[in-house]
Design a protein around this motif. Structure first.
Motif, PDB file in Angstrom:
ATOM      1  N   PRO A 197     -10.697  -6.853  -3.824  1.00  0.00           N
ATOM      2  CA  PRO A 197     -11.379  -5.846  -2.993  1.00  0.00           C
ATOM      3  C   PRO A 197     -12.643  -5.286  -3.654  1.00  0.00           C
ATOM      4  O   PRO A 197     -13.631  -5.020  -2.979  1.00  0.00           O
ATOM      5  CB  PRO A 197     -10.312  -4.758  -2.811  1.00  0.00           C
ATOM      6  N   THR A 198     -12.632  -5.116  -4.983  1.00  0.00           N
ATOM      7  CA  THR A 198     -13.818  -4.555  -5.641  1.00  0.00           C
ATOM      8  C   THR A 198     -15.047  -5.428  -5.408  1.00  0.00           C
ATOM      9  O   THR A 198     -16.180  -4.928  -5.377  1.00  0.00           O
ATOM     10  CB  THR A 198     -13.570  -4.355  -7.155  1.00  0.00           C
ATOM     11  N   THR A 236      -5.288  -4.240 -14.289  1.00  0.00           N
ATOM     12  CA  THR A 236      -5.093  -2.902 -13.712  1.00  0.00           C
ATOM     13  C   THR A 236      -3.613  -2.521 -13.735  1.00  0.00           C
ATOM     14  O   THR A 236      -3.243  -1.396 -14.114  1.00  0.00           O
ATOM     15  CB  THR A 236      -5.631  -2.873 -12.264  1.00  0.00           C
ATOM     16  N   ALA A 264       4.210   1.113  -5.524  1.00  0.00           N
ATOM     17  CA  ALA A 264       3.813   1.229  -4.112  1.00  0.00           C
ATOM     18  C   ALA A 264       2.997  -0.004  -3.743  1.00  0.00           C
ATOM     19  O   ALA A 264       2.168  -0.472  -4.523  1.00  0.00           O
ATOM     20  CB  ALA A 264       2.986   2.499  -3.912  1.00  0.00           C
ATOM     21  N   ALA A 307       3.623  -5.890  -2.578  1.00  0.00           N
ATOM     22  CA  ALA A 307       3.182  -7.250  -2.233  1.00  0.00           C
ATOM     23  C   ALA A 307       1.684  -7.423  -2.412  1.00  0.00           C
ATOM     24  O   ALA A 307       1.157  -8.516  -2.223  1.00  0.00           O
ATOM     25  CB  ALA A 307       3.574  -7.573  -0.792  1.00  0.00           C
ATOM     26  N   SER A 367       5.427  -2.752   3.756  1.00  0.00           N
ATOM     27  CA  SER A 367       5.357  -2.302   5.151  1.00  0.00           C
ATOM     28  C   SER A 367       6.128  -3.200   6.107  1.00  0.00           C
ATOM     29  O   SER A 367       6.173  -2.907   7.296  1.00  0.00           O
ATOM     30  CB  SER A 367       3.893  -2.248   5.595  1.00  0.00           C
ATOM     31  N   ALA A 385      -6.142   3.494  -6.694  1.00  0.00           N
ATOM     32  CA  ALA A 385      -6.983   3.238  -5.511  1.00  0.00           C
ATOM     33  C   ALA A 385      -7.064   4.484  -4.643  1.00  0.00           C
ATOM     34  O   ALA A 385      -6.230   5.380  -4.737  1.00  0.00           O
ATOM     35  CB  ALA A 385      -6.428   2.069  -4.704  1.00  0.00           C
ATOM     36  N   ILE A 439      -6.792   5.616 -12.720  1.00  0.00           N
ATOM     37  CA  ILE A 439      -7.248   4.435 -13.472  1.00  0.00           C
ATOM     38  C   ILE A 439      -8.441   3.799 -12.758  1.00  0.00           C
ATOM     39  O   ILE A 439      -8.384   3.567 -11.547  1.00  0.00           O
ATOM     40  CB  ILE A 439      -6.126   3.352 -13.508  1.00  0.00           C
ATOM     41  N   LEU A 440      -9.479   3.501 -13.504  1.00  0.00           N
ATOM     42  CA  LEU A 440     -10.556   2.624 -13.011  1.00  0.00           C
ATOM     43  C   LEU A 440     -10.777   1.563 -14.077  1.00  0.00           C
ATOM     44  O   LEU A 440     -11.221   1.873 -15.181  1.00  0.00           O
ATOM     45  CB  LEU A 440     -11.839   3.414 -12.746  1.00  0.00           C
TER      46      LEU A 440
HETATM   47  N1  LIG Z   1      -8.891   1.351  -9.997  1.00  0.00           N
HETATM   48  C1  LIG Z   1      -9.084   0.073 -10.265  1.00  0.00           C
HETATM   49  O1  LIG Z   1      -9.616  -0.290 -11.306  1.00  0.00           O
HETATM   50  C2  LIG Z   1      -8.641  -0.936  -9.255  1.00  0.00           C
HETATM   51  C3  LIG Z   1      -8.277  -2.217  -9.688  1.00  0.00           C
HETATM   52  C4  LIG Z   1      -7.784  -3.127  -8.737  1.00  0.00           C
HETATM   53  C5  LIG Z   1      -7.713  -2.767  -7.393  1.00  0.00           C
HETATM   54  N2  LIG Z   1      -8.137  -1.528  -7.039  1.00  0.00           N
HETATM   55  C6  LIG Z   1      -8.025  -1.123  -5.614  1.00  0.00           C
HETATM   56  O2  LIG Z   1      -6.659  -1.148  -5.297  1.00  0.00           O
HETATM   57  C7  LIG Z   1      -6.469  -1.491  -3.953  1.00  0.00           C
HETATM   58  C8  LIG Z   1      -5.488  -2.656  -3.856  1.00  0.00           C
HETATM   59  O3  LIG Z   1      -6.027  -3.804  -4.472  1.00  0.00           O
HETATM   60  P1  LIG Z   1      -5.246  -5.190  -4.376  1.00  0.00           P
HETATM   61  O4  LIG Z   1      -6.125  -6.240  -4.925  1.00  0.00           O
HETATM   62  O5  LIG Z   1      -3.871  -5.047  -4.892  1.00  0.00           O
HETATM   63  O6  LIG Z   1      -5.195  -5.329  -2.773  1.00  0.00           O
HETATM   64  P2  LIG Z   1      -4.182  -6.114  -1.827  1.00  0.00           P
HETATM   65  O7  LIG Z   1      -3.720  -7.364  -2.469  1.00  0.00           O
HETATM   66  O8  LIG Z   1      -4.863  -6.186  -0.505  1.00  0.00           O
HETATM   67  O9  LIG Z   1      -2.920  -5.140  -1.722  1.00  0.00           O
HETATM   68  C9  LIG Z   1      -2.944  -3.893  -1.148  1.00  0.00           C
HETATM   69  C10 LIG Z   1      -1.505  -3.586  -0.722  1.00  0.00           C
HETATM   70  O10 LIG Z   1      -1.362  -2.204  -0.494  1.00  0.00           O
HETATM   71  C11 LIG Z   1      -0.448  -2.047   0.564  1.00  0.00           C
HETATM   72  N3  LIG Z   1      -0.564  -0.688   1.115  1.00  0.00           N
HETATM   73  C12 LIG Z   1      -1.533  -0.171   1.904  1.00  0.00           C
HETATM   74  N4  LIG Z   1      -1.260   1.117   2.208  1.00  0.00           N
HETATM   75  C13 LIG Z   1      -0.083   1.423   1.597  1.00  0.00           C
HETATM   76  C14 LIG Z   1       0.720   2.581   1.531  1.00  0.00           C
HETATM   77  N5  LIG Z   1       0.405   3.710   2.166  1.00  0.00           N
HETATM   78  N6  LIG Z   1       1.849   2.538   0.772  1.00  0.00           N
HETATM   79  C15 LIG Z   1       2.197   1.414   0.123  1.00  0.00           C
HETATM   80  N7  LIG Z   1       1.476   0.272   0.166  1.00  0.00           N
HETATM   81  C16 LIG Z   1       0.355   0.281   0.894  1.00  0.00           C
HETATM   82  C17 LIG Z   1      -0.839  -3.169   1.513  1.00  0.00           C
HETATM   83  O11 LIG Z   1       0.190  -3.533   2.370  1.00  0.00           O
HETATM   84  P3  LIG Z   1       0.500  -2.772   3.739  1.00  0.00           P
HETATM   85  O12 LIG Z   1      -0.839  -2.295   4.320  1.00  0.00           O
HETATM   86  O13 LIG Z   1       1.161  -3.789   4.600  1.00  0.00           O
HETATM   87  O14 LIG Z   1       1.361  -1.669   3.338  1.00  0.00           O
HETATM   88  C18 LIG Z   1      -1.101  -4.311   0.544  1.00  0.00           C
HETATM   89  O15 LIG Z   1       0.065  -5.068   0.288  1.00  0.00           O
HETATM   90  C19 LIG Z   1      -7.868  -1.768  -3.397  1.00  0.00           C
HETATM   91  O16 LIG Z   1      -8.350  -0.609  -2.793  1.00  0.00           O
HETATM   92  C20 LIG Z   1      -8.681  -2.067  -4.630  1.00  0.00           C
HETATM   93  O17 LIG Z   1     -10.052  -1.802  -4.449  1.00  0.00           O
HETATM   94  C21 LIG Z   1      -8.581  -0.613  -7.914  1.00  0.00           C
END
Ligand SMILES: NC(=O)c1ccc[n+]([C@@H]2O[C@H](COP(=O)([O-])OP(=O)(O)OC[C@H]3O[C@@H](n4cnc5c(N)ncnc54)[C@H](OP(=O)(O)O)[C@@H]3O)[C@@H](O)[C@H]2O)c1
Length: 322
Positions: free
Chosen positions: A42-43, A132, A151, A154, A177, A241, A264-265
């Motif tokens: 996503p980033t 992360t 949380a 998947a 979900s 996030a 965390i970032l």
């Molecule tokens: N801070 C950092 O350094 C950092 C590093 C990596 C990623 N991120 C951020 O983290 C987020 C996820 O990244 P990713 O690569 O893991 O994305 P991903 O593979 O698309 O996974 C996101 C997951 O979150 C779930 N989700 C959404 N809303 C939710 C809720 N209320 N409760 C529980 N689960 C929920 C989604 O499933 P459902 O919608 O079906 O629930 C999906 O499985 C993104 O916004 C990304 O930008 C930040």
């Protein structure tokens, strides 16, 4: 070489182009990697769209993560690294040469030897998500014998949070979900999987553990109430996030729980903690404790579609093949 590039922020179809550009040479302390597979996060689309802009120097090749083989090293880097198969992390963070291209260059420490037997898909899935997940789990100490809630179990970060926590000896619950994602979280090794939309989610989790030690969180606004219901003085809620909206902080409830909130970032995680993550991920890989999520592949020419798929919330990992 063929590469995806953008030189201004905007929608993928508007700013992301596939071009021929000169192959980069590794500078001092850098390695050049012949990219086999590039992993999309996503980033990557948030940087490209300008949602969370990162500076562009003339042009930017997107994507931090990938698998490939080192084919040249810069001054000061061990020549023996040439020929090494590696996974990359934060390749596009310090320069313009991300992994959505036939070659990428990056600081040597950001191209990590991939153990024999680890697939290209797994290697290209690790960087941002596993690094992360590691920081979320271990910033506040070991989790051996502790109760962890992941949380979004998947998701890409959630997947490695489950696997790294299990490898470290934790009991792990995860929220999802629906059934397809529940299956992914179970396959990653979660001891309990709960649908967070279920009215009894808090009760199911309380039965698993009356108080949690870590909550690896990505939707603090949506989930804080659930998290606080499971929190006490030993709980660290670690958020990585801002999905989908910021929380209103219920200060009294946080005080009552004596809970600790951490954010965390990955871009700004201190270097020693990043190096520790690399070492621990390498150990977990060598032990066969990490696995790849289902993947969707796109050729480099369709990098726009690959980024659009991630932006649309694709389940599993989206990969680009130069
Ligand atoms: N801070 C950092 O350094 C950092 C590093 C990596 C990623 N991120 C951020 O983290 C987020 C996820 O990244 P990713 O690569 O893991 O994305 P991903 O593979 O698309 O996974 C996101 C997951 O979150 C779930 N989700 C959404 N809303 C939710 C809720 N209320 N409760 C529980 N689960 C929920 C989604 O499933 P459902 O919608 O079906 O629930 C999906 O499985 C993104 O916004 C990304 O930008 C930040």
């Amino acid at each position: 070489m063929r590469a995806a590039v953008y030189d201004s922020y905007g929608a993928a179809a508007e700013v992301l182009r596939i071009v021929d550009i000169d192959r980069p040479e590794p500078g001092p302390g850098e390695v050049r990697v012949r990219i086999e597979v590039s992993g999309v996060n996503p980033t990557d689309w948030k940087s490209r769209s300008g949602a969370t802009p990162r500076p562009i120097k003339d042009f930017q090749v997107p994507h931090h993560d990938g698998t490939g083989v080192i084919d040249a090293v810069g001054e000061g880097v061990d020549q023996n690294r040439v020929g090494q198969r590696v996974w990359t992390w934060m390749a596009a963070a310090s320069g313009r040469w991300g992994t959505a291209a036939e070659w990428s260059v990056m600081p040597s420490r950001q191209a990590v030897a991939l153990p024999d037997g680890a697939s290209a898909e797994l290697g290209a899935s690790l960087g941002v998500p596993a690094m992360t997940a590691h920081r979320c789990l271990f910033a506040d100490g070991p989790v051996d014998g502790k109760n962890v809630l992941v949380a979004g179990g998947a998701g890409a970060v959630g997947h490695f949070a489950i696997e790294l926590a299990k490898f470290a000896g934790a009991r792990v619950a995860a929220t999802v979900s629906g059934p397809e994602k529940a299956e992914l979280a179970r396959r990653a090794g979660a001891d309990l999987v709960v649908n967070y939309r279920d009215a009894s989610a808090a009760d199911q989790l309380r039965e698993f553990a009356p108080q949690l030690h870590r909550i690896v969180e990505l939707a603090l606004g949506a989930n804080l109430e659930l998290d606080l219901a499971l929190s006490g003085p030993q709980t660290y809620i670690v958020d990585y996030a801002a999905e989908p909206a910021d929380p209103v902080l219920p200060v009294r409830k946080c005080m009552n729980a004596n809970v600790v909130l951490r954010f965390i970032l990955l871009y700004l995680v201190p270097a020693p903690a990043q190096d520790q993550a690399v070492a621990d991920i390498t150990r977990a890989l060598a032990a066969g404790a990490l696995s790849a999520l289902p993947v969707t592949r796109f050729p480099l020419d369709q990098c726009v579609r690959a980024q659009q798929a991630v932006e649309a919330g694709a389940v599993g990992k989206v990969l680009v093949e130069p």
